[in-house]
Write a protein that holds these residues in place. Sequence first.
Motif, PDB file in Angstrom:
ATOM      1  N   PRO A  75       0.831  -1.209   0.000  1.00 33.59           N
ATOM      2  CA  PRO A  75       0.000   0.000   0.000  1.00 33.59           C
ATOM      3  C   PRO A  75       0.863   1.256   0.000  1.00 33.59           C
ATOM      4  CG  PRO A  75      -0.731  -1.549   1.693  1.00 33.59           C
ATOM      5  CD  PRO A  75       0.567  -2.064   1.167  1.00 33.59           C
TER       6      PRO A  75
ATOM      7  N   CYS B 173       0.676   5.582  -0.182  1.00 36.70           N
ATOM      8  CA  CYS B 173      -0.083   6.827  -0.135  1.00 36.70           C
ATOM      9  C   CYS B 173       0.778   7.941  -0.727  1.00 36.70           C
ATOM     10  CB  CYS B 173      -0.448   7.152   1.315  1.00 36.70           C
ATOM     11  SG  CYS B 173      -1.433   8.655   1.507  1.00 36.70           S
TER      12      CYS B 173
ATOM     13  N   ASN C  94      -0.451  -0.379  -6.141  1.00 40.56           N
ATOM     14  CA  ASN C  94      -1.373  -0.376  -5.009  1.00 40.56           C
ATOM     15  C   ASN C  94      -1.363   0.992  -4.329  1.00 40.56           C
ATOM     16  OD1 ASN C  94      -3.147  -1.260  -3.052  1.00 40.56           O
ATOM     17  ND2 ASN C  94      -1.655  -2.467  -1.926  1.00 40.56           N
TER      18      ASN C  94
ATOM     19  N   ASP D 297      -2.651   5.198  -3.808  1.00 42.04           N
ATOM     20  CA  ASP D 297      -3.716   6.200  -3.801  1.00 42.04           C
ATOM     21  C   ASP D 297      -3.056   7.572  -3.847  1.00 42.04           C
ATOM     22  OD1 ASP D 297      -6.124   4.472  -3.304  1.00 42.04           O
ATOM     23  OD2 ASP D 297      -4.981   3.966  -1.507  1.00 42.04           O
TER      24      ASP D 297
ATOM     25  N   TRP E 189      -6.271   7.705   5.501  1.00 40.94           N
ATOM     26  CA  TRP E 189      -5.764   6.628   4.636  1.00 40.94           C
ATOM     27  C   TRP E 189      -5.334   5.437   5.477  1.00 40.94           C
ATOM     28  CZ3 TRP E 189      -0.946   4.257   3.620  1.00 40.94           C
ATOM     29  CH2 TRP E 189      -0.894   3.510   2.442  1.00 40.94           C
TER      30      TRP E 189
ATOM     31  N   ASP F 258      -8.571   3.761   6.562  1.00 47.82           N
ATOM     32  CA  ASP F 258      -9.246   3.067   5.454  1.00 47.82           C
ATOM     33  C   ASP F 258      -8.492   1.810   5.025  1.00 47.82           C
ATOM     34  OD1 ASP F 258     -11.126   5.060   5.504  1.00 47.82           O
ATOM     35  OD2 ASP F 258     -10.375   6.128   3.738  1.00 47.82           O
ATOM     36  N   ARG F 259      -7.180   1.872   5.098  1.00 44.99           N
ATOM     37  CA  ARG F 259      -6.344   0.742   4.665  1.00 44.99           C
ATOM     38  C   ARG F 259      -6.026  -0.223   5.809  1.00 44.99           C
ATOM     39  NH1 ARG F 259      -4.025  -0.453  -0.393  1.00 44.99           N
ATOM     40  NH2 ARG F 259      -4.207   1.303  -1.809  1.00 44.99           N
TER      41      ARG F 259
END
Length: 254
Positions: free
Chosen positions: A194, A196, A220, A222, A248, A251-252
């Motif tokens: 993930p 960001c 992966n 955002d 974030w 949410d993740r």
Amino acid sequence: MTDKLKTEGKFTYVEEGEGPAIIVLHGLMGTLSNFKETFNHFSSNGYKVLIPELPLYSLPLLKTNVKNLALFLKEFMEFKNIDSAILLGNSLGGHIALYFTKHYQQKVDALVLTGSSGLYEKAMGDSFPKRGNYEYIEQKTKSVFYDPAIGTKEMVDDVFKIVNDRNSVIRTLAIAKSAIRHNMAKDLPAMKLPTCIIWGKQDAVTPPEVADDFHKLLPNSDLFWIDKCGHAAMMERPEEFNTILHKWFTDRNI
């Protein structure tokens, strides 16, 4: 934040909070204090936040490069007994985080990039500033921000000191050349963790199209924009930066 600095062995750093580890990596002309608001926010809200001073001007010249700065990060994590961490990097710090992730992806829980180098280098413009030219240094320092007032006299003085020290100049140029050599474009698609990406819409150092490219290449990721903001979002718009990042994380589930 200097009152919170600890020096243990070859590491000088700040550390606060309990929970998942966030290791913050500053930029080439950056300092730990650039992340003061982010450090305070997340260390008070369920995370252990650590910011090591990167040895930008103290490594042997031949080892002053992105690769060895990533090895320094590995050694710091081992010293602190941290098996894996969230890496948050601005400018060169983001590049170090990416290079580290390329080689030690299992040690990275998530990436946070803001104004990161690694794809596009324009940190000092077309030429390194002339030594002794304070007005030029002042203009360059202030141009990093959307609001030039963020570039305080203290900050300008710090940069001026760096560019007028021969040792610092040689190492700054070595790191800049290393950053160009270690372009990450081919490596990013393999980084599945993930990520960001938080970017200032008016970033003149790593322009918005750089953020778009990071977003396209990192599978992966955002991408979040902060308006009326330059190269150092966590410093120029800290509340907005922290709000975006905290949501974030939630949410993740990070």
